[in-house]
Design a protein around this motif. Structure first.
Motif, PDB file in Angstrom:
ATOM      1  N   GLU A 275      49.623  45.312  58.355  1.00 46.13           N
ATOM      2  CA  GLU A 275      48.526  46.198  57.994  1.00 46.13           C
ATOM      3  C   GLU A 275      48.286  46.166  56.482  1.00 46.13           C
ATOM      4  O   GLU A 275      49.211  46.315  55.698  1.00 46.13           O
ATOM      5  CB  GLU A 275      48.844  47.625  58.431  1.00 46.13           C
ATOM      6  N   GLY A 276      47.022  45.972  56.098  1.00 49.96           N
ATOM      7  CA  GLY A 276      46.667  45.949  54.691  1.00 49.96           C
ATOM      8  C   GLY A 276      46.918  44.626  53.997  1.00 49.96           C
ATOM      9  O   GLY A 276      46.611  44.475  52.807  1.00 49.96           O
ATOM     10  N   PHE A 277      47.449  43.647  54.712  1.00 50.26           N
ATOM     11  CA  PHE A 277      47.813  42.403  54.044  1.00 50.26           C
ATOM     12  C   PHE A 277      46.600  41.580  53.626  1.00 50.26           C
ATOM     13  O   PHE A 277      46.657  40.826  52.649  1.00 50.26           O
ATOM     14  CB  PHE A 277      48.733  41.549  54.929  1.00 50.26           C
ATOM     15  N   LEU A 278      45.472  41.717  54.341  1.00 49.09           N
ATOM     16  CA  LEU A 278      44.278  40.980  53.946  1.00 49.09           C
ATOM     17  C   LEU A 278      43.841  41.360  52.532  1.00 49.09           C
ATOM     18  O   LEU A 278      43.312  40.531  51.790  1.00 49.09           O
ATOM     19  CB  LEU A 278      43.143  41.244  54.940  1.00 49.09           C
ATOM     20  N   THR A 279      44.079  42.623  52.156  1.00 48.33           N
ATOM     21  CA  THR A 279      43.728  43.062  50.803  1.00 48.33           C
ATOM     22  C   THR A 279      44.604  42.363  49.768  1.00 48.33           C
ATOM     23  O   THR A 279      44.119  41.917  48.721  1.00 48.33           O
ATOM     24  CB  THR A 279      43.882  44.587  50.675  1.00 48.33           C
ATOM     25  N   LEU A 280      45.894  42.247  50.069  1.00 41.32           N
ATOM     26  CA  LEU A 280      46.790  41.538  49.156  1.00 41.32           C
ATOM     27  C   LEU A 280      46.420  40.064  49.083  1.00 41.32           C
ATOM     28  O   LEU A 280      46.411  39.472  47.991  1.00 41.32           O
ATOM     29  CB  LEU A 280      48.238  41.687  49.607  1.00 41.32           C
ATOM     30  N   ARG A 281      46.111  39.478  50.214  1.00 39.42           N
ATOM     31  CA  ARG A 281      45.723  38.065  50.235  1.00 39.42           C
ATOM     32  C   ARG A 281      44.510  37.833  49.336  1.00 39.42           C
ATOM     33  O   ARG A 281      44.478  36.894  48.535  1.00 39.42           O
ATOM     34  CB  ARG A 281      45.415  37.639  51.672  1.00 39.42           C
ATOM     35  N   ALA A 282      43.500  38.707  49.444  1.00 39.63           N
ATOM     36  CA  ALA A 282      42.300  38.568  48.627  1.00 39.63           C
ATOM     37  C   ALA A 282      42.629  38.731  47.141  1.00 39.63           C
ATOM     38  O   ALA A 282      42.087  38.016  46.288  1.00 39.63           O
ATOM     39  CB  ALA A 282      41.255  39.600  49.055  1.00 39.63           C
ATOM     40  N   TRP A 283      43.543  39.658  46.829  1.00 39.15           N
ATOM     41  CA  TRP A 283      43.939  39.874  45.431  1.00 39.15           C
ATOM     42  C   TRP A 283      44.622  38.642  44.869  1.00 39.15           C
ATOM     43  O   TRP A 283      44.340  38.222  43.736  1.00 39.15           O
ATOM     44  CB  TRP A 283      44.857  41.092  45.345  1.00 39.15           C
ATOM     45  N   LEU A 284      45.518  38.052  45.636  1.00 40.28           N
ATOM     46  CA  LEU A 284      46.240  36.873  45.180  1.00 40.28           C
ATOM     47  C   LEU A 284      45.288  35.709  44.916  1.00 40.28           C
ATOM     48  O   LEU A 284      45.390  35.022  43.885  1.00 40.28           O
ATOM     49  CB  LEU A 284      47.293  36.465  46.211  1.00 40.28           C
ATOM     50  N   LEU A 285      44.364  35.462  45.834  1.00 41.09           N
ATOM     51  CA  LEU A 285      43.428  34.353  45.658  1.00 41.09           C
ATOM     52  C   LEU A 285      42.484  34.610  44.489  1.00 41.09           C
ATOM     53  O   LEU A 285      42.116  33.686  43.756  1.00 41.09           O
ATOM     54  CB  LEU A 285      42.639  34.137  46.958  1.00 41.09           C
ATOM     55  N   GLN A 286      42.115  35.867  44.293  1.00 41.39           N
ATOM     56  CA  GLN A 286      41.276  36.221  43.149  1.00 41.39           C
ATOM     57  C   GLN A 286      42.001  35.977  41.830  1.00 41.39           C
ATOM     58  O   GLN A 286      41.431  35.424  40.878  1.00 41.39           O
ATOM     59  CB  GLN A 286      40.868  37.689  43.241  1.00 41.39           C
ATOM     60  N   GLU A 287      43.277  36.384  41.773  1.00 39.22           N
ATOM     61  CA  GLU A 287      44.050  36.181  40.553  1.00 39.22           C
ATOM     62  C   GLU A 287      44.308  34.702  40.290  1.00 39.22           C
ATOM     63  O   GLU A 287      44.329  34.250  39.146  1.00 39.22           O
ATOM     64  CB  GLU A 287      45.379  36.937  40.645  1.00 39.22           C
ATOM     65  N   LEU A 288      44.507  33.924  41.358  1.00 38.22           N
ATOM     66  CA  LEU A 288      44.701  32.487  41.192  1.00 38.22           C
ATOM     67  C   LEU A 288      43.425  31.846  40.647  1.00 38.22           C
ATOM     68  O   LEU A 288      43.477  30.989  39.754  1.00 38.22           O
ATOM     69  CB  LEU A 288      45.089  31.853  42.529  1.00 38.22           C
ATOM     70  N   ALA A 289      42.275  32.268  41.171  1.00 35.78           N
ATOM     71  CA  ALA A 289      40.998  31.745  40.675  1.00 35.78           C
ATOM     72  C   ALA A 289      40.797  32.123  39.213  1.00 35.78           C
ATOM     73  O   ALA A 289      40.312  31.315  38.405  1.00 35.78           O
ATOM     74  CB  ALA A 289      39.845  32.274  41.529  1.00 35.78           C
ATOM     75  N   ARG A 290      41.178  33.324  38.851  1.00 35.06           N
ATOM     76  CA  ARG A 290      41.062  33.761  37.452  1.00 35.06           C
ATOM     77  C   ARG A 290      41.963  32.928  36.554  1.00 35.06           C
ATOM     78  O   ARG A 290      41.577  32.554  35.438  1.00 35.06           O
ATOM     79  CB  ARG A 290      41.420  35.239  37.345  1.00 35.06           C
ATOM     80  N   THR A 291      43.164  32.633  37.030  1.00 35.17           N
ATOM     81  CA  THR A 291      44.088  31.802  36.252  1.00 35.17           C
ATOM     82  C   THR A 291      43.489  30.427  35.998  1.00 35.17           C
ATOM     83  O   THR A 291      43.556  29.894  34.883  1.00 35.17           O
ATOM     84  CB  THR A 291      45.422  31.656  37.003  1.00 35.17           C
TER      85      THR A 291
END
Length: 311
Positions: A275-291
């Motif tokens: 539960e709620g993991f899709l939000t973490l997944r989106a955050w991780l991919l967003q931060e990777l794109a920012r990097t």
């Protein structure tokens, strides 16, 4: 090792490559030497192990003797702490440049013991390993149990055992990265030793710090351990499936966290149920794109035309 809290003086830290079984012993910090001198001399100079020198006059020594020895020892300890932190920060800065040059998102994941760091990493690996290269630096005082869990989950992993040390340090991460050799565009997840105090004080060269708070710990932890929550960009509230059973006050937890860090981001999830993991997944991919974006953006705001070869 840690001169902030005094742990680890006798520790023998080591790194284990979970893929090959190769082990590397890490040398401990050089201990400061004690010295005595003849205070009958008017002027004298000390040469320290690091090559630095300093001089005393008789007036200095008289002033020294006007203080309690405990105060002098405390001053030496504080000076040593500053030097060790400066050395740590210098190594961390080098690792950060190395990681940024390879578009790698590095996360320093911290929590108290039992908050669910390892289970969260297992689920992250299961969910993302087919999309993003994932690597783990696993920190524990002893055993390779969690490192083996990461390897089985599907991530290349090195286990760092700190002995009596209560946290990871920048030199451990630098050695771990050299052993892992994470690929360009990867996510490196650093699971720090379970501790809500010292890990917050040590820069590892990470992109950002992440703190995990389990609902079973209560909503007052941000106020009790403010440095940890001040240092973190993201707070993950874990085990939300248990919240109804432990009378966790979600709103109070958020208020407390933002009292010490008004900009902290928050994700609520359950590593066990997903539960709620899709939000973490989106955050991780967003931060990777920012990097990646920050790596390739030039000082004038433009982007290079072609790929730059990195070594």
């Amino acid at each position: 090792m840690c001169k902030t809290c005094g742990c680890g003086d006798e520790a023998q830290a080591k790194i284990t490559n979970m893929q090959t079984g190769k082990q590397v012993d890490l040398e401990g910090e050089t201990q400061e030497h004690a010295h005595t001198h003849d205070h009958s001399l008017d002027d004298h100079t000390h040469i320290h192990a690091d090559g630095t020198t300093h001089s005393h006059t008789r007036e200095d020594d008289d002033d020294h003797h006007r203080h309690h020895h405990g105060g002098a020892e405390q001053g030496q300890i504080l000076s040593l702490q500053r030097r060790l932190l400066a050395k740590n920060d210098a190594i961390a800065a080098q690792s950060r440049v190395w990681l940024q040059g390879r578009e790698i998102l590095a996360l320093n994941i911290m929590s108290s013991p039992g908050a669910g760091k390892t289970t969260l990493l297992e689920r992250t690996i299961a969910e993302l390993k087919d999309e993003v290269p994932l690597f783990v630096i696993e920190g524990d005082q002893a055993t390779s149990v969690d490192g083996e869990r990461m390897r089985v989950a599907g991530a290349s992993t090195v286990q760092v055992n700190t002995g009596a040390g209560c946290h990871l340090e920048a030199d451990m991460i630098a050695r771990g990265l050299m052993e892992l050799r994470p690929s360009t565009g990867a996510i490196v997840m650093i699971e720090n030793v379970g501790n809500l105090v010292c890990p917050a004080l040590f820069d590892l060269g990470e992109s950002c710090k992440v703190v995990i708070l389990s609902v079973t710990e209560g909503e007052d932890k941000p106020l009790k351990y403010p440095q940890m929550f001040q240092a973190a960009r993201l707070m993950i509230i874990n085990k939300i499936d248990l919240a109804p059973y432990v009378e966790f006050d979600r709103e109070r937890c958020l208020v407390n966290a933002r009292r010490v860090n008004q900009n902290i981001e928050v994700i609520e999830l359950s590593s066990k149920t997903g539960e709620g993991f899709l939000t973490l997944r989106a955050w991780l991919l967003q931060e990777l794109a920012r990097t990646r974006d920050e790596t390739w953006r030039l000082s004038d705001g433009s982007r290079p035309e072609g790929l730059i070869e990195m070594h």
